[in-house]
Design a protein around this motif. Sequence first.
Motif, short mmCIF file in Angstrom:
data_model
loop_
_atom_site.label_atom_id
_atom_site.label_comp_id
_atom_site.label_asym_id
_atom_site.label_seq_id
_atom_site.Cartn_x
_atom_site.Cartn_y
_atom_site.Cartn_z
N LYS A 96 0.84 -1.19 0.00
CA LYS A 96 0.00 0.00 0.00
C LYS A 96 0.88 1.24 0.00
O LYS A 96 1.94 1.27 0.62
CB LYS A 96 -0.90 0.04 1.23
N PHE A 97 0.44 2.25 -0.75
CA PHE A 97 1.00 3.59 -0.66
C PHE A 97 -0.09 4.42 0.00
O PHE A 97 -1.19 4.55 -0.54
CB PHE A 97 1.35 4.14 -2.03
N ARG A 98 0.20 4.92 1.17
CA ARG A 98 -0.80 5.55 2.03
C ARG A 98 -1.90 4.51 2.26
O ARG A 98 -1.64 3.49 2.84
CB ARG A 98 -1.30 6.85 1.45
N THR A 99 -3.11 4.75 1.80
CA THR A 99 -4.19 3.78 1.99
C THR A 99 -4.53 3.02 0.70
O THR A 99 -5.40 2.17 0.70
CB THR A 99 -5.47 4.47 2.50
N PHE A 100 -3.81 3.32 -0.40
CA PHE A 100 -4.13 2.75 -1.69
C PHE A 100 -3.32 1.48 -1.94
O PHE A 100 -2.09 1.49 -1.85
CB PHE A 100 -3.86 3.76 -2.82
N GLU A 101 -4.01 0.39 -2.29
CA GLU A 101 -3.33 -0.84 -2.62
C GLU A 101 -2.64 -0.68 -3.97
O GLU A 101 -3.28 -0.29 -4.96
CB GLU A 101 -4.30 -2.02 -2.67
N VAL A 102 -1.33 -0.94 -4.03
CA VAL A 102 -0.57 -0.74 -5.25
C VAL A 102 0.06 -2.03 -5.78
O VAL A 102 0.66 -2.02 -6.85
CB VAL A 102 0.53 0.33 -5.06
N GLY A 103 -0.08 -3.13 -5.05
CA GLY A 103 0.49 -4.38 -5.53
C GLY A 103 0.45 -5.47 -4.48
O GLY A 103 0.08 -5.24 -3.33
N VAL A 104 0.85 -6.65 -4.91
CA VAL A 104 0.93 -7.81 -4.03
C VAL A 104 2.24 -8.52 -4.32
O VAL A 104 2.61 -8.71 -5.49
CB VAL A 104 -0.26 -8.78 -4.26
N ILE A 105 2.93 -8.90 -3.27
CA ILE A 105 4.16 -9.68 -3.42
C ILE A 105 3.95 -11.01 -2.70
O ILE A 105 3.05 -11.14 -1.87
CB ILE A 105 5.39 -8.93 -2.89
N SER A 106 4.77 -12.00 -3.03
CA SER A 106 4.62 -13.29 -2.38
C SER A 106 5.97 -13.98 -2.25
O SER A 106 6.93 -13.61 -2.91
CB SER A 106 3.66 -14.17 -3.18
N GLY A 107 5.98 -14.97 -1.38
CA GLY A 107 7.22 -15.71 -1.17
C GLY A 107 6.97 -16.98 -0.39
O GLY A 107 5.87 -17.22 0.11
N ASN A 108 8.02 -17.79 -0.29
CA ASN A 108 7.92 -19.06 0.42
C ASN A 108 7.99 -18.91 1.92
O ASN A 108 7.63 -19.82 2.66
CB ASN A 108 9.03 -20.01 -0.05
N ASP A 109 8.48 -17.74 2.37
CA ASP A 109 8.55 -17.49 3.81
C ASP A 109 8.43 -15.99 4.07
O ASP A 109 8.48 -15.17 3.15
CB ASP A 109 9.84 -18.06 4.41
N GLU A 110 8.26 -15.67 5.33
CA GLU A 110 8.05 -14.27 5.73
C GLU A 110 9.27 -13.41 5.40
O GLU A 110 9.14 -12.26 4.97
CB GLU A 110 7.74 -14.24 7.23
N ASP A 111 10.47 -13.97 5.57
CA ASP A 111 11.68 -13.21 5.28
C ASP A 111 11.79 -12.82 3.81
O ASP A 111 12.27 -11.73 3.49
CB ASP A 111 12.93 -14.00 5.70
N SER A 112 11.36 -13.69 2.89
CA SER A 112 11.45 -13.35 1.46
C SER A 112 10.48 -12.21 1.13
O SER A 112 10.80 -11.35 0.31
CB SER A 112 11.22 -14.57 0.58
N VAL A 113 9.31 -12.19 1.76
CA VAL A 113 8.37 -11.09 1.54
C VAL A 113 8.94 -9.80 2.12
O VAL A 113 8.86 -8.74 1.49
CB VAL A 113 6.98 -11.42 2.14
N ARG A 114 9.55 -9.88 3.29
CA ARG A 114 10.20 -8.69 3.88
C ARG A 114 11.28 -8.14 2.95
O ARG A 114 11.41 -6.93 2.77
CB ARG A 114 10.84 -9.04 5.23
N ALA A 115 12.10 -9.04 2.39
CA ALA A 115 13.19 -8.62 1.50
C ALA A 115 12.65 -7.96 0.24
O ALA A 115 13.20 -6.95 -0.22
CB ALA A 115 14.08 -9.82 1.15
N GLN A 116 11.58 -8.51 -0.34
CA GLN A 116 10.97 -7.90 -1.52
C GLN A 116 10.43 -6.51 -1.19
O GLN A 116 10.59 -5.58 -1.98
CB GLN A 116 9.82 -8.77 -2.04
N PHE A 117 9.79 -6.38 -0.03
CA PHE A 117 9.25 -5.08 0.38
C PHE A 117 10.38 -4.07 0.52
O PHE A 117 10.28 -2.94 0.04
CB PHE A 117 8.47 -5.21 1.69
N GLN A 118 11.50 -4.47 1.11
CA GLN A 118 12.63 -3.55 1.29
C GLN A 118 13.19 -3.13 -0.07
O GLN A 118 13.52 -1.96 -0.28
CB GLN A 118 13.72 -4.17 2.15
#
Length: 137
Positions: A29-51
């Motif tokens: 989300k950017f502010r309150t607007f959904e701008v995309g979805v990411i996915s991964g095999n574990d929580e750390d991979s999603v965190r890394a993509q977000f970073q």
Amino acid sequence: MHLETLNHAEMSCEIQLSNADGHFTGKLKFRTFEVGVISGNDEDSVRAQFQMICDLADDGGMVRHDLIMLGYHNRAFKGEVLRTDGEIIGEWESDDEEWCHFTATDASKITCSAPSQWLLHDAIAGWIEKGHHSEKG
């Protein structure tokens, strides 16, 4: 099941675990607007993509429609276009008359054009939605 919400400036990522398949997703989300979805095999991979996405946004990228247009906010007026998973799908640039053009990675000619960066972002998303670019599986 909601696990956590990550925050970086005006971007956030709501990480969830799917009970059905054990897959992790992050709603961007950017502010309150959904701008995309990411996915991964574990929580750390999603965190890394977000970073990674936050770093690109900090450097002038714009995130919308599961796409990132680099050079959007840093006066470059050109740059790569990639999916939120990091796949580069092409490049965009602005001409002397301030029209913006996108050329897909394997294309020899301009794929789509629009009178502004914002509208070009929409046009690229429409091009993908029509199936002109294969979805990553």
